[in-house]
Design an enzyme around this catalytic site. Structure first.
Site, PDB file in Angstrom:
ATOM      1  CB  CYS A  80      -0.923  -0.008   1.174  1.00 57.56           C
ATOM      2  SG  CYS A  80      -2.031  -1.318   1.255  1.00 57.56           S
ATOM      3  CB  CYS A 122      -4.604  -2.597 -14.089  1.00 58.33           C
ATOM      4  SG  CYS A 122      -3.346  -3.761 -14.844  1.00 58.33           S
ATOM      5  CG  ASP A 137      -9.129  -6.133 -19.035  1.00 55.01           C
ATOM      6  OD1 ASP A 137      -8.341  -5.426 -18.688  1.00 55.01           O
ATOM      7  OD2 ASP A 137     -10.026  -6.589 -17.988  1.00 55.01           O
TER       8      ASP A 137
END
Length: 479
Positions: A89, A415, A388
């Protein structure tokens, strides 16, 4: 303004204070000290920070925040005690609204800097769950500097494993998996994999949650999973319904899976329902990691297809076929192209239960090879194309096939903002191929050049809260 202390001005180990001006594509704070641009992770815009320079080269510097002197209003206390140590993160220190704004800016900046396209990018669509949203756990197993086995996540920009027992962006079942594997390794003397020496047994643990049924894969560097019965016993104490797969990866690269999968326990594949479609997934079938945001993303893509007036869809990089099935139901017919054989079989198996016979056709193969062939067999004028691709983006030959096909509408799901911007630049004509590489066209192509595409919409989706990653849907129309 900034104040510097120590020697070497803004050289390595110099300490200085400054105010964070913006956030970069990796979620790090950016500030200028003289002519040097510094990147400082875990800071927020507007904060006055005491920093230490870790590396400076060619007027680019990387710094560590030593003290937050004036915190920003957007700063919050991180939920995870390992935040800043584990590399998973980057944004837990920011309020969620600030995370959404930062991700929209990343997409906008990528289009502008990489493709030379200025486009008004709206706020990223939020995730209903900001924590415990991941349906997939992918965690490395290795050894520490003392040679002891560890299960955890890599530190940022390294393969040093930070041991973890739980993770707040994963549901509670992830802690149960880690606990079971830790007990198994301890009881059976199974060693983690030593990357430097190429020795050891267990390399990765990969788990997929399919509506409460768990696909567990143990990846080893050796041909057999030792004492598999003991691992099955420990997992059975934690999970009611699960499969245990064994994958062998004896290479020295960074890939997680090797070619060989072997089912040791359970059914091997599980079914779930999403957006009115019954689908199946196996251990190597691509499924979006955030089911709630996936639903919003796919519904928006299907709506773009319906509004296009197309008579059929082509879904490139189609995974397990969920979106392909949604497109087939909406338009009447859809083709899916997927290179992973397991995923393509899962896509085939959803045809009958969803009553999509003669409406859904799956092709197993590489998109760069199969898409040009398919475009020769169908009338591209009636098609709506969805792509994708993986993080590396589309193969250049795929982009050329799209440009030469005449397909009226294209929806790109990505992404990775950088490769998304590159591919959008090529499709709009804002980027051109030369012998020296890609170059920006003399004039911006926001409106699309003749024979190319123009952008209809750009919409980020927060598929990955608390992290730097963002999913984007770009809809384009041929001009």
């Amino acid at each position: 303004m900034s104040e510097r202390t120590g020697t070497g001005a803004t050289g390595k180990n110099c300490e200085f204070t400054g105010v964070i001006e913006s956030l970069g594509s990796n979620g790090e704070g950016i500030l200028h000290i003289g002519e040097t641009v510094f990147f400082a992770p875990f800071t927020a815009v507007g904060e006055k920070v005491r920093l230490k320079a870790l590396k400076v080269k060619n007027k680019i510097g990387y710094a560590k925040a030593m003290e937050i002197l004036t915190p920003a209003d957007e700063r919050v206390r991180a939920r995870c005690p390992l935040f800043t140590k584990c590399g998973g993160c980057q944004l837990q220190h920011l309020r969620y609204g600030a995370q959404l704004k930062a991700k929209s800016k990343v997409v906008s900046d990528a289009l502008r800097k990489i493709a030379g396209i200025s486009f008004d990018v709206p706020l990223a669509i939020k995730s209903d769950n900001q924590f415990e949203y991941r349906n997939k756990l992918q965690i490395p197993v290795g050894v520490n500097k003392n040679g002891e086995s560890v299960i955890g996540f890599y530190a940022e920009r390294s393969h040093r494993i930070v041991p973890v027992s739980s993770c707040p962006i994963h549901p509670g079942w992830a802690a149960d998996v880690i606990s079971a594997f830790s007990a198994y390794m301890s009881a059976c003397g199974v060693q983690g994999y030593d990357e430097e020496r190429g020795s050891g047994v267990l390399r990765h643990i990969v788990v997929r949650d399919i509506d409460g049924c768990f696909l567990v894969t143990a990846v080893t560097a050796v041909p057999e999973l030792p004492h598999a019965d003991k691992l099955i016993e420990l997992l059975s104490a934690k999970f009611k319904t699960f499969s245990l797969w064994h994958n062998v990866n004896d290479g020295r690269g960074n890939g997680v899976f090797g070619r060989r999968f072997r089912l040791l326990y359970g059914e091997g594949r599980y079914a779930a329902h999403e957006c009115g479609i019954r689908f199946e997934a196996g251990p190597n079938t691509f499924v979006q990691v955030n089911r709630g945001v996936c639903r919003k993303l796919y519904e928006r893509a299907v709506r773009c297809a319906a509004e296009s007036g197309a008579s059929f869809a082509i879904d490139a990089y189609s995974g397990g076929g969920l979106l392909t099935a949604m497109l087939a139901r909406s338009l009447g017919k859809a083709y899916g192209i997927e290179s992973v054989a397991e995923a393509s079989r899962c896509a085939d198996d959803l045809i009958e239960p969803n009553r999509l016979e003669d409406r859904l056709i799956n092709i197993c193969g590489r998109v760069e090879e199969e898409l040009p062939r398919l475009l020769e067999e169908v009338d591209p004028a009636g098609a709506f194309l969805v792509t994708d691709p993986p993080r590396k983006g589309m193969d250049r030959s795929t982009v050329r096939a799209i440009l030469s096909s005449g397909i009226p509408r294209v929806a790109m799901i990505s992404c990775n903002p950088s490769t998304m911007a590159r591919d959008v630049g090529l499709l709009t004509g804002a980027l051109v191929e030369t012998e020296e590489g890609l170059k920006k066209a003399p004039a911006g192509a926001e409106g699309g050049k003749e024979g190319y595409y123009r952008i209809l919409s750009v919409q980020p989706f927060d598929m990955f809260p608390q992290t730097k990653h963002v999913e984007t849907l770009v809809c384009l129309e041929r001009k």
